[in-house]
Scaffold this motif. Structure first.
Motif: not given
Length: 231
Positions: A127-130, A81-83, A136-139, A226-231
């Motif tokens: 496509l594939g980016s978020v 996970p990278s953000g 978020t990325k720093r965390n 964070i992962l839920k937010t990205l999804n």
């Protein structure tokens, strides 16, 4: 017949040449290793560049080359996970299999990884980016260390980085424990304190354990959020 023997000679020779070239002239911030059992699958590791939201993080992904390489481009994935990119999803880049019409057979593995890093530190959507904030990325940069050392392939291909991450985690845990102990150690100023010290030590240890459990729970909640937010 093994996978390695089925790989066309052209692809094998070219990938071996690219590997030797990368060892001689590495791409800044990136390490890459092919699977010992399949030269068509490479795993890369991006060390978060300085002055970016990814600083301090380690981002693991893979390149899956077609049998027709170098005449056809590889599929590119990010695993950690990278953000920036969706996990385990083919990325739509001009250097990936999403755009075979723009592919240049002269491009090497080093060229692909350089292009990937360049796109990673930009904000251009594809496509594939978020979309996510620098916060978020720093965390995730911190969380990436714990995420990667749970990946068997990562640990096997990047043992030096794995050891570095584990040492860092152990050091932080040791410093946290020592700090907690120092803060909760009572001063002995009279015989009464000496007599009561065993009970105080038990209470301090209990408090420290509770504090650590709360910290672990909070960290897990942060990662999950964070992962839920990205999804």
């Amino acid at each position: 017949m093994s996978k390695r023997s089925k790989v066309p000679i052209t692809a094998t020779q070219r990938l071996k040449q690219d590997y030797m070239r990368l060892k001689k002239d590495p791409v800044p911030y990136i390490t890459a290793e092919p699977l010992p059992s399949n030269i068509l699958e490479w795993h890369y590791l991006v060390s978060g560049p300085d002055d970016t939201p990814y600083t301090g993080g380690f981002y693991h992904g893979k390149l899956v080359f077609p049998r027709e390489f170098p005449f056809r481009p590889p599929a590119i994935y990010m695993i950690t996970p990278s953000g920036r990119f969706k996990c385990n999803t083919r990325l739509c880049l001009s250097i990936s299999d999403f755009h075979p019409d723009t592919w240049n057979p002269a491009w090497s593995v080093g060229t692909i990884l350089t292009g990937l890093l360049s796109f990673m530190v930009e904000e251009t959507p594809t496509l594939g980016s978020v979309e996510s904030s620098d916060f978020t990325k720093r965390n995730l940069a911190v969380c990436s260390r714990l995420f990667n050392i749970q990946n068997k392939t990562f640990c096997e291909l990047f043992p030096a980085i794995t050891e570095k991450i584990r040492d860092s985690i152990e050091e932080k845990g040791s410093n946290h424990t020592q700090s907690t102990t120092d803060q909760n150690t009572p001063e002995v100023t009279n015989p009464a304190n000496v007599n009561n010290r065993p009970n105080q030590d038990d209470g301090n240890r209990g408090f420290a354990n509770i504090f650590i459990l709360i910290g672990v729970a909070a960290f897990g909640f942060l990662v999950n959020t964070i992962l839920k937010t990205l999804n």
